[in-house]
Design a protein around this motif. Structure first.
Motif, mmCIF file in Angstrom:
data_model
loop_
_atom_site.group_PDB
_atom_site.id
_atom_site.type_symbol
_atom_site.label_atom_id
_atom_site.label_comp_id
_atom_site.label_asym_id
_atom_site.label_seq_id
_atom_site.Cartn_x
_atom_site.Cartn_y
_atom_site.Cartn_z
ATOM 1 N N PHE A 191 73.202 3.068 56.831
ATOM 2 C CA PHE A 191 73.127 4.519 56.685
ATOM 3 C C PHE A 191 72.963 5.260 58.009
ATOM 4 O O PHE A 191 73.089 6.471 58.051
ATOM 5 C CB PHE A 191 71.982 4.907 55.757
ATOM 6 N N TRP A 192 72.665 4.555 59.102
ATOM 7 C CA TRP A 192 72.470 5.236 60.384
ATOM 8 C C TRP A 192 73.701 6.041 60.774
ATOM 9 O O TRP A 192 73.609 7.122 61.351
ATOM 10 C CB TRP A 192 72.132 4.243 61.502
ATOM 11 N N SER A 193 74.886 5.539 60.449
ATOM 12 C CA SER A 193 76.118 6.181 60.909
ATOM 13 C C SER A 193 76.432 7.473 60.163
ATOM 14 O O SER A 193 77.122 8.345 60.701
ATOM 15 C CB SER A 193 77.296 5.218 60.775
ATOM 16 N N ILE A 194 75.927 7.637 58.960
ATOM 17 C CA ILE A 194 76.263 8.820 58.178
ATOM 18 C C ILE A 194 75.720 10.083 58.845
ATOM 19 O O ILE A 194 76.411 11.100 58.928
ATOM 20 C CB ILE A 194 75.755 8.686 56.727
ATOM 21 N N GLY A 195 74.497 10.037 59.353
ATOM 22 C CA GLY A 195 73.924 11.184 60.049
ATOM 23 C C GLY A 195 74.670 11.501 61.331
ATOM 24 O O GLY A 195 74.897 12.666 61.671
ATOM 25 N N GLU B 259 76.784 15.009 62.204
ATOM 26 C CA GLU B 259 76.594 15.803 63.422
ATOM 27 C C GLU B 259 77.916 16.015 64.153
ATOM 28 O O GLU B 259 78.211 17.127 64.609
ATOM 29 C CB GLU B 259 75.599 15.120 64.356
ATOM 30 N N LEU B 260 78.704 14.969 64.276
ATOM 31 C CA LEU B 260 79.989 15.092 64.973
ATOM 32 C C LEU B 260 80.951 15.994 64.215
ATOM 33 O O LEU B 260 81.698 16.771 64.819
ATOM 34 C CB LEU B 260 80.596 13.707 65.208
ATOM 35 N N TYR B 261 80.940 15.927 62.882
ATOM 36 C CA TYR B 261 81.821 16.795 62.101
ATOM 37 C C TYR B 261 81.380 18.250 62.198
ATOM 38 O O TYR B 261 82.207 19.153 62.137
ATOM 39 C CB TYR B 261 81.892 16.345 60.643
ATOM 40 N N LEU B 262 80.090 18.488 62.356
ATOM 41 C CA LEU B 262 79.625 19.861 62.562
ATOM 42 C C LEU B 262 80.071 20.392 63.928
ATOM 43 O O LEU B 262 80.308 21.584 64.084
ATOM 44 C CB LEU B 262 78.102 19.935 62.434
ATOM 45 N N ALA C 54 69.640 13.573 58.233
ATOM 46 C CA ALA C 54 68.948 13.816 59.499
ATOM 47 C C ALA C 54 68.430 12.530 60.135
ATOM 48 O O ALA C 54 67.572 12.572 61.014
ATOM 49 C CB ALA C 54 67.792 14.784 59.263
ATOM 50 N N GLN C 55 68.950 11.384 59.733
ATOM 51 C CA GLN C 55 68.437 10.118 60.236
ATOM 52 C C GLN C 55 68.708 9.888 61.710
ATOM 53 O O GLN C 55 68.102 9.014 62.324
ATOM 54 C CB GLN C 55 68.934 8.941 59.397
ATOM 55 N N ASP C 56 69.589 10.658 62.323
ATOM 56 C CA ASP C 56 69.813 10.535 63.755
ATOM 57 C C ASP C 56 68.778 11.332 64.543
ATOM 58 O O ASP C 56 68.605 11.112 65.729
ATOM 59 C CB ASP C 56 71.226 11.002 64.121
ATOM 60 N N MET C 57 68.091 12.245 63.873
ATOM 61 C CA MET C 57 67.105 13.082 64.546
ATOM 62 C C MET C 57 65.669 12.690 64.216
ATOM 63 O O MET C 57 64.765 12.927 65.006
ATOM 64 C CB MET C 57 67.335 14.545 64.176
ATOM 65 N N PHE C 58 65.463 12.113 63.040
ATOM 66 C CA PHE C 58 64.118 11.745 62.592
ATOM 67 C C PHE C 58 64.106 10.292 62.147
ATOM 68 O O PHE C 58 65.095 9.781 61.637
ATOM 69 C CB PHE C 58 63.670 12.641 61.433
ATOM 70 N N THR C 59 62.985 9.644 62.297
ATOM 71 C CA THR C 59 62.847 8.239 61.926
ATOM 72 C C THR C 59 62.135 8.123 60.586
ATOM 73 O O THR C 59 61.126 8.776 60.359
ATOM 74 C CB THR C 59 62.049 7.475 63.005
ATOM 75 N N ALA C 60 62.685 7.294 59.727
ATOM 76 C CA ALA C 60 62.082 6.991 58.431
ATOM 77 C C ALA C 60 62.593 5.620 58.010
ATOM 78 O O ALA C 60 63.675 5.208 58.426
ATOM 79 C CB ALA C 60 62.481 8.038 57.398
ATOM 80 N N VAL D 153 64.696 12.524 54.730
ATOM 81 C CA VAL D 153 65.468 12.367 55.968
ATOM 82 C C VAL D 153 66.902 11.938 55.672
ATOM 83 O O VAL D 153 67.857 12.529 56.192
ATOM 84 C CB VAL D 153 64.776 11.362 56.923
ATOM 85 N N TYR D 154 67.082 10.937 54.833
ATOM 86 C CA TYR D 154 68.431 10.454 54.534
ATOM 87 C C TYR D 154 69.181 11.391 53.595
ATOM 88 O O TYR D 154 70.404 11.493 53.658
ATOM 89 C CB TYR D 154 68.385 9.028 53.987
ATOM 90 N N GLY D 155 68.453 12.105 52.743
ATOM 91 C CA GLY D 155 69.086 13.077 51.865
ATOM 92 C C GLY D 155 69.635 14.277 52.628
ATOM 93 O O GLY D 155 70.644 14.853 52.255
ATOM 94 N N LEU D 156 68.967 14.651 53.721
ATOM 95 C CA LEU D 156 69.420 15.771 54.553
ATOM 96 C C LEU D 156 70.337 15.321 55.690
ATOM 97 O O LEU D 156 70.691 16.129 56.548
ATOM 98 C CB LEU D 156 68.209 16.518 55.126
#
Length: 150
Positions: free
Chosen positions: A43-47, A51-54, A30-36, A25-28
């Motif tokens: 690290f919550w802010s990196i996901g 998303e915002l940069y995309l 995707a921590q804003d979409m999936f919980t782990a 989850v953190y490697g991809l």
């Protein structure tokens, strides 16, 4: 490094030590979409940022096509509506899907940065004067050997 520290030194959160799903989850991002379980609470802010940069090219398109006011309204209204429709008009805190809630702040930063770039009509700069004033001033200074004439 955070993963190693949270495994062997001190756990990063009250959700337990990181697992294989944490790495995925953190490697991809995707921590804003999936919980782990998190290896690091920050690290919550990196996901969310990913998303915002995309979304950034789409946000720029809307801004250039319809203007800053339309962009702000398009991003803020869904967040306001979602908040008002939440149970007791209080959105759940600590949940995933923070990118939509932080998108208005991101757009406010975009609009603020855009409004601080004063355009010049000098006609001398590359791009027909469409560069921001500081860039145009630097170009004029460099092209005249340090004497911009202003």
């Amino acid at each position: 490094m955070s993963l190693i520290i949270s495994w062997f030194v001190v756990p990063a959160s009250h959700f337990g030590p990181p697992t294989g799903s944490s790495i995925l989850v953190y490697g991809l991002l995707a921590q804003d979409m999936f919980t782990a379980p998190t290896p690091n609470g920050a690290f919550w802010s990196i996901g969310v940022e990913a998303e915002l940069y995309l979304l950034f090219p789409l946000l720029l398109f809307v801004w250039r096509r319809w203007g800053a006011a339309v962009l702000v309204v398009c991003v803020a209204l869904p967040v306001i509506g979602r908040g008002l429709m939440a149970a007791g008009a209080s959105p759940v805190e600590g949940a995933n899907w923070l990118a939509p809630n932080l998108a208005p702040v991101f757009v406010a930063g975009m609009v603020g940065a855009g409004s601080s770039l004063r355009r010049t009509e000098c006609g001398v700069c590359p791009g027909g004067g469409s560069l921001s004033w500081p860039l145009c001033r630097s170009w004029l200074s460099a092209s005249s050997g340090g004497r911009s004439g202003r």
